[in-house]
Each structure stands twice: as C-alpha cells, then as structure tokens.
Design a protein around this motif. Structure first.
Motif, short mmCIF file in Angstrom:
data_model
loop_
_atom_site.label_atom_id
_atom_site.label_comp_id
_atom_site.label_asym_id
_atom_site.label_seq_id
_atom_site.Cartn_x
_atom_site.Cartn_y
_atom_site.Cartn_z
N LEU A 1 0.85 -1.18 0.00
CA LEU A 1 0.00 0.00 0.00
C LEU A 1 0.89 1.23 0.00
N GLY A 2 0.37 2.30 -0.54
CA GLY A 2 1.09 3.56 -0.46
C GLY A 2 1.10 4.07 0.97
N ARG A 3 1.91 5.09 1.20
CA ARG A 3 1.97 5.68 2.54
C ARG A 3 0.89 6.73 2.69
N VAL A 4 0.22 6.71 3.81
CA VAL A 4 -0.83 7.66 4.10
C VAL A 4 -0.51 8.34 5.43
N SER A 5 -0.70 9.64 5.44
CA SER A 5 -0.58 10.40 6.68
C SER A 5 -1.88 11.17 6.85
N PHE A 6 -2.74 10.67 7.73
CA PHE A 6 -4.05 11.27 7.98
C PHE A 6 -4.18 11.43 9.48
N PRO A 7 -3.59 12.49 10.02
CA PRO A 7 -3.58 12.66 11.48
C PRO A 7 -4.98 12.74 12.07
N ILE A 8 -5.16 12.04 13.18
CA ILE A 8 -6.42 12.06 13.92
C ILE A 8 -6.12 12.31 15.39
N SER A 9 -7.14 12.72 16.11
CA SER A 9 -6.96 13.03 17.53
C SER A 9 -7.26 11.84 18.43
N CYS A 10 -7.41 10.68 17.86
CA CYS A 10 -7.69 9.48 18.65
C CYS A 10 -6.42 9.05 19.39
N ALA A 11 -6.50 7.96 20.11
CA ALA A 11 -5.35 7.46 20.85
C ALA A 11 -4.18 7.26 19.89
N PRO A 12 -2.99 7.73 20.27
CA PRO A 12 -1.82 7.58 19.40
C PRO A 12 -1.58 6.13 18.96
N ALA A 13 -1.96 5.18 19.79
CA ALA A 13 -1.74 3.76 19.47
C ALA A 13 -2.51 3.30 18.23
N VAL A 14 -3.58 4.02 17.84
CA VAL A 14 -4.38 3.58 16.69
C VAL A 14 -4.04 4.33 15.41
N PHE B 1 -5.28 3.36 11.62
CA PHE B 1 -6.18 4.27 10.91
C PHE B 1 -5.59 4.63 9.54
N ASN B 2 -4.31 4.95 9.50
CA ASN B 2 -3.66 5.27 8.22
C ASN B 2 -3.76 4.09 7.26
N ARG B 3 -3.60 2.89 7.77
CA ARG B 3 -3.74 1.70 6.91
C ARG B 3 -5.17 1.61 6.37
N GLY B 4 -6.16 1.88 7.21
CA GLY B 4 -7.55 1.86 6.75
C GLY B 4 -7.78 2.85 5.61
N VAL B 5 -7.22 4.04 5.72
CA VAL B 5 -7.37 5.04 4.67
C VAL B 5 -6.65 4.56 3.40
N ALA B 6 -5.48 3.97 3.55
CA ALA B 6 -4.76 3.44 2.39
C ALA B 6 -5.57 2.34 1.71
N LEU B 7 -6.22 1.50 2.50
CA LEU B 7 -7.06 0.45 1.93
C LEU B 7 -8.25 1.04 1.19
N LEU B 8 -8.83 2.12 1.73
CA LEU B 8 -9.92 2.80 1.03
C LEU B 8 -9.46 3.27 -0.34
N HIS B 9 -8.28 3.85 -0.38
CA HIS B 9 -7.74 4.37 -1.65
C HIS B 9 -7.38 3.24 -2.62
N SER B 10 -7.27 2.03 -2.11
CA SER B 10 -6.99 0.87 -2.96
C SER B 10 -8.25 0.09 -3.29
N PHE B 11 -9.41 0.64 -2.92
CA PHE B 11 -10.71 0.02 -3.19
C PHE B 11 -10.89 -1.32 -2.47
N ALA B 12 -10.12 -1.55 -1.42
CA ALA B 12 -10.25 -2.76 -0.61
C ALA B 12 -11.19 -2.44 0.55
N TYR B 13 -12.47 -2.26 0.20
CA TYR B 13 -13.45 -1.75 1.16
C TYR B 13 -13.69 -2.67 2.35
N THR B 14 -13.75 -3.96 2.12
CA THR B 14 -14.00 -4.89 3.23
C THR B 14 -12.82 -4.89 4.19
N ALA B 15 -11.62 -4.94 3.66
CA ALA B 15 -10.42 -4.89 4.52
C ALA B 15 -10.35 -3.56 5.26
#
Length: 137
Positions: free
Chosen positions: A32-45, A49-63
């Motif tokens: 997957l490409g690198r994604v930087s989508f800062p969120i205010s949630c717990a730093p551990a996630v 979360f970035n992986r989820g956004v990268a998966l969205l951009h790869s049309f891997a909706y279920t994953a």
C-alpha cells in the motif's frame, strides 16, 4: 435467430462480471502507499487508521472496514473510526455511489461518530461532509 442467440450467450457470459462490479471491492493489496491522515484518537491507533485510509484508496473496502473496526475496538472514543467505516460504503467512482442496501449501515456509523462529539474541528468537518452525502442519497 442465430444472432439473437449469440447476443443472449454474450449477455449471460457478462452477468457474473456485472454482479462482481456491484460489490466494488478488491482484496487488500500486499503493498500500500503511505498515508498520513492525522487524527486526535489514541496515538496507538494512528498507524491502523492510516492503513484503513490506504485500503480505502486501494478500493479494498472490506479490509478497510475491518481495519476501522479494529481502531474503534482499540479506542472506543475514536469518532474517525466510525467515519472510516461509513466511508467504506461510499463508492464515489461508481453509480450509485451509495448502494441503497448499505445506506442505513453507513448512516448508523456517521451517527455514532457524531455522538462521540470529540475530535478536532477538521475531524468534525469530515464527519459532517460525509453525513451530508448520506442525507442527500
């Protein structure tokens, strides 16, 4: 009649492809490409979360949905995890962008994100924008 028969056979051959197109989902790619989508949630996630956004951009909706669910499980106060899950049902490149069968699921996720009422102004704007998409569907 042979021409009509040939056309019918061709249309029947295309039917499985048409059904697959309705799902608009692809398996998660190994790279997957690198994604930087800062969120205010717990730093551990953040990385998940970035992986989820990268998966969205790869049309891997279920994953992507599973990844955002993991984020929500790890940080129950993370509104953006629910935004991410709602995003997995929004397929802007296809018609319809929101399949009628999944609108209520996405709406529930948006409502959950709004009910958490935390996050930054930027995050609230992302949630509001997606809420508008669902309301207009």
């Amino acid at each position: 009649m042979p021409v009509l028969y040939r056309i019918s056979i061709c249309l029947l051959a295309l039917l499985p492809a048409a059904s697959a197109q309705e799902m608009h989902d692809h398996p998660a790619p190994e790279k997957l490409g690198r994604v930087s989508f800062p969120i205010s949630c717990a730093p551990a996630v953040q990385a998940r979360f970035n992986r989820g956004v990268a998966l969205l951009h790869s049309f891997a909706y279920t994953a992507a949905e599973h990844t955002f669910q993991e984020v929500a499980n790890q940080d129950p106060k993370c509104a953006m995890a629910h935004w991410g899950m709602a995003m997995t049902y929004f397929h802007e490149l296809w018609e319809p962008a929101l399949a009628p069968a999944t609108i209520s699921i996405g709406e529930k996720e948006i409502q959950q994100a709004q009910s958490l009422a935390g996050g930054t102004e930027r995050e609230r704007q992302f949630i509001h924008a997606l809420d508008t998409v669902y309301r207009d569907a």
